[in-house]
Design a protein around this motif. Structure first.
Motif, PDB file in Angstrom:
ATOM      1  N   UNK A 371      35.304  44.003  20.968  1.00 23.49           N
ATOM      2  CA  UNK A 371      34.729  43.352  22.159  1.00 23.49           C
ATOM      3  C   UNK A 371      34.976  44.248  23.377  1.00 23.49           C
ATOM      4  N   UNK A 372      34.292  43.931  24.477  1.00 26.07           N
ATOM      5  CA  UNK A 372      34.494  44.692  25.705  1.00 26.07           C
ATOM      6  C   UNK A 372      35.007  43.734  26.783  1.00 26.07           C
ATOM      7  N   UNK A 373      36.178  44.088  27.317  1.00 29.07           N
ATOM      8  CA  UNK A 373      36.775  43.206  28.326  1.00 29.07           C
ATOM      9  C   UNK A 373      36.381  43.707  29.713  1.00 29.07           C
ATOM     10  N   UNK A 374      35.978  42.778  30.577  1.00 29.33           N
ATOM     11  CA  UNK A 374      35.628  43.193  31.942  1.00 29.33           C
ATOM     12  C   UNK A 374      36.837  43.012  32.859  1.00 29.33           C
ATOM     13  N   UNK A 375      37.209  44.090  33.512  1.00 27.33           N
ATOM     14  CA  UNK A 375      38.366  44.039  34.411  1.00 27.33           C
ATOM     15  C   UNK A 375      37.860  44.370  35.821  1.00 27.33           C
ATOM     16  N   UNK A 376      38.182  43.527  36.772  1.00 28.28           N
ATOM     17  CA  UNK A 376      37.707  43.774  38.135  1.00 28.28           C
ATOM     18  C   UNK A 376      38.366  45.038  38.686  1.00 28.28           C
ATOM     19  N   UNK A 377      37.568  45.871  39.327  1.00 35.04           N
ATOM     20  CA  UNK A 377      38.128  47.089  39.918  1.00 35.04           C
ATOM     21  C   UNK A 377      38.836  46.696  41.219  1.00 35.04           C
ATOM     22  N   UNK A 378      40.142  46.964  41.235  1.00 31.38           N
ATOM     23  CA  UNK A 378      40.908  46.598  42.437  1.00 31.38           C
ATOM     24  C   UNK A 378      41.328  47.835  43.207  1.00 31.38           C
ATOM     25  N   UNK A 379      41.434  48.948  42.502  1.00 33.91           N
ATOM     26  CA  UNK A 379      41.855  50.182  43.173  1.00 33.91           C
ATOM     27  C   UNK A 379      43.363  50.349  43.154  1.00 33.91           C
ATOM     28  N   UNK A 380      44.023  49.883  42.080  1.00 34.77           N
ATOM     29  CA  UNK A 380      45.477  50.023  41.965  1.00 34.77           C
ATOM     30  C   UNK A 380      45.781  51.314  41.202  1.00 34.77           C
TER      31      UNK A 380
END
Ligand SMILES: Nc1ncnc2c1ncn2[C@@H]1O[C@H](COP(=O)(O)OP(=O)(O)OP(=O)(O)O)[C@@H](O)[C@H]1O
Length: 620
Positions: A371-380
């Motif tokens: 599966x492909x997990x969507x991770x929000x880009x936060x810029x950490x």
């Protein structure tokens, strides 16, 4: 020693034949039908010319000699025979025109293809390649090397094939006329081929050297042109001229020798042909008159013509071989560039911009279960014990650890050469780290596809670069989908609009690749506007405002704060006023982080930063 030399020569020849084979494949793939038609035309051209010459025998023996014995000669059959002979030569001429024209067109097609391939490949080469190879030398592959390649395909190769076929056909024709005269002719040619071989090998060596020296002259020229102002300011013209003179002299030497060896060939071969012509006439005549062998006048006439046709291609072949060898050196340099390993990218994490919610981006992280997990880009962005060196024996960054939390403004401070830009080069993965890890929103950046990683970063450098186009186009370069209003807004926020309004054509003013009449500061404002419009989650500003006056810098500060708000940013600036409001200031010294904290914390420490800051204040 001699064995070594022989092995080396074998290697060189091996490489040359590989290059030639590759080149021929390229030509064949570009247009197979053009190549095949050209080859047929080349065979036709050589064959019909030889047939024309062979016909001389019949012309003399069967049409002219009988006329001499007639009291009222009938010239009718002779005219017919002359028309047939003319027909042979005409077919030869037309076929020759045809293959020359076709190969010319084919060469253009190959040139177009090679240029495209080179450019496409160049775009995906790692930055390190351009550190090691100067631009002039790369440019030389696009100009000189492609030119010689073009000449080789359009002229040298077809003419070489034509000459070779001529030699084979003429030889067959000569044997059919008289094997004795053929042996005599071959002995003279065997001697001359020895001379030719020696001269071609010498000129091949110097032609390769000439191409190399030319690349160096161009490289030096380009570098000095770029640094023209610096040279003038420091009055270094005499030294630069002296250095140029050295490179130029080396080029002259190599070109001179290559030329001497290649030009000496033609007169030698030309005169061997003339000598042979006279010898065949005298010896052939003597043999015929004394009835030593059954030689007719027709045979001698045709043989004389054929011997000329034999000498000519041998003289040309040596020159054509020279051009081929020279072009192969160029082709090798072109293939070398095309064979350079491209930037490796084994990342599987990609980025997507949510077009519905402005400023929202996602990482698409493939999971073990498919599966492909969507991770929000936060810029950490986190560096964990990172070490790096550009060259194996020259470490630049030592044990760098930093934690740039989402939205943080991280400043990198330190003396020239401390490693500030290098740290930013690690984030965008222009280079690979030696050890340690860097993560972006918890994902090791090695897992992120390079294009996508760089897509999430906006970089404004001290060295701005404009592209030929309007001011509007240049700002829109940051985001090709931006509307005109977006461009105006970005220009307004970056305070670029003030000077843009003063330009003759405003936003439609055309600037060239060098930026035209714009000042460095104005170009920096345009670069900032370009970054604003790109709207990416992480910003890297490397001396982005160094050429902007302090007053304008203060003016755009609010715009910059708007730009950086909510984004993680790395700011490199010598002017400390630009970074005092940073959340984290990292002080670097010779590749080590020696202090970390915000402005107040660092001032309290009364360390390096304190000295730098107070020192700066005194200067101001
Ligand atoms: N492409 C490169 N190849 C080899 N060495 C390099 C390369 N780029 C930089 N260096 C070296 O790495 C060291 C750090 O350079 P870097 O550009 O990171 O310094 P910096 O702190 O950004 O300096 P500045 O303030 O002058 O921009 C310097 O010693 C420099 O000579």
């Amino acid at each position: 020693m001699n064995l070594d030399k022989a092995v080396e020569t074998k290697k060189m020849t091996g490489k040359r034949s590989t290059t030639l084979l590759r080149l021929l494949k390229l030509v064949a793939n570009t247009s197979p039908w053009m190549l095949i038609t050209s080859i047929i035309a080349i065979i036709l051209s050589a064959g019909s010319t030889v047939m024309g010459s062979l016909f001389i025998e019949r012309l003399i023996n069967e049409y002219i000699m009988p006329l001499l014995k007639q009291s009222h000669p009938d010239f009718g059959p002779l005219w017919q025979a002359i028309v047939v002979m003319f027909g042979f030569y005409a077919i030869g001429f037309i076929a020759s025109y045809f293959f020359t024209m076709l190969m010319g067109v084919l060469a253009q097609k190959v040139q177009y293809r090679v240029r495209n391939e080179m450019f496409e490949h160049m775009e995906i080469l790692p930055i390190a390649y351009f550190d090691e190879n100067d631009f002039g030398d790369i440019m030389s592959r696009y100009t000189n090397d492609i030119d010689t390649l073009m000449q080789m395909i359009s002229q040298s190769i077809p003419q070489f094939m034509n000459s070779l076929l001529n030699i084979v056909f003429v030889l067959a024709a000569m044997i059919s006329l008289s094997w004795q005269l053929t042996i005599f002719t071959l002995i003279i040619f065997a001697l001359s081929i020895g001379v030719v071989r020696f001269l071609t090998s010498r000129s091949a060596h110097y032609f390769q050297l000439q191409q190399k020296e030319l690349g160096q002259v161009n490289g030096y020229n380009e570098e000095m042109l770029n640094g023209l102002k610096v040279i003038k300011v420091f009055s270094h013209e005499p030294e630069v001229e002296a250095d140029f003179e050295v490179y130029n002299k080396e080029l002259e030497n190599a070109a001179g020798k290559a030329n001497t060896y290649s030009t000496v060939l033609f007169p030698i071969m030309g005169n061997i042909g003339n000598l042979l012509y006279v010898l065949i006439a005298v010896i052939g005549g003597a043999v015929a008159i004394n009835h030593i062998a059954p030689l007719s006048l027709g045979v001698i006439g045709a043989f004389l013509q054929l011997s000329k046709q034999f000498a000519m291609p041998i003289a040309q072949i040596s020159q054509q071989l020279n051009s081929i060898v020279m072009a192969l050196a160029g082709a090798k340099r072109i293939f070398d560039l095309e064979d350079q390993p491209v930037e490796l990218d084994d990342g599987d994490v990609t980025i997507t911009k949510d077009e519905k919610v402005k400023g929202t981006w996602y990482w698409n992280v493939p999971q073990n279960d498919g599966t492909v997990k969507q991770v929000t880009v936060k810029g950490h962005i986190v560096f964990d014990h990172v070490n790096f060196s550009y060259a194996p024996d020259k470490q630049i960054l030592y044990d760098i650890s930093l934690d740039a939390k989402p939205g943080m403004k991280v400043a990198l401070v330190g003396e020239t050469g401390a490693g500030k830009t290098t740290i930013s080069n690690m984030v965008n993965r222009f280079y690979e780290i030696d050890s340690g890890t860097i993560t972006y929103d918890g994902i090791p950046i090695k897992r992120i596809k390079k294009d996508d990683l760089r897509h999430s970063l906006s970089i404004v450098l001290q060295e701005t670069h404009m592209f030929t186009g309007t001011v509007m186009d240049n700002i829109r370069f940051g985001n090709m989908n931006a509307s005109d209003d977006d461009v105006y807004q970005a220009a307004h926020l970056s305070h670029a609009d003030e000077f843009i309004h003063h330009l003759d054509e405003g936003y439609q003013t055309v600037i060239d690749g060098e930026g035209g009449d714009l000042s460095q500061g104005q170009m920096q404002l345009l670069s900032i506007a370009r970054a604003m419009i790109a709207d990416e989650p992480v910003m890297i500003l490397d001396e982005a405002t160094s050429s902007i006056d302090t007053q304008t810098e203060q003016l755009i500060q609010s715009g910059m704060d708007n730009l950086l708000a909510g984004r993680t940013s790395f700011v490199i600036a010598h002017r400390l006023s630009t970074i005092v409001n940073s959340d984290l200031i990292l002080v670097l010294d010779h590749g080590h982080i020696i202090e970390a904290g915000n402005h107040d914390q660092l001032l309290k420490q009364k360390g390096y930063y304190y000295e730098l800051y107070t020192g700066k204040k005194e200067i101001e």
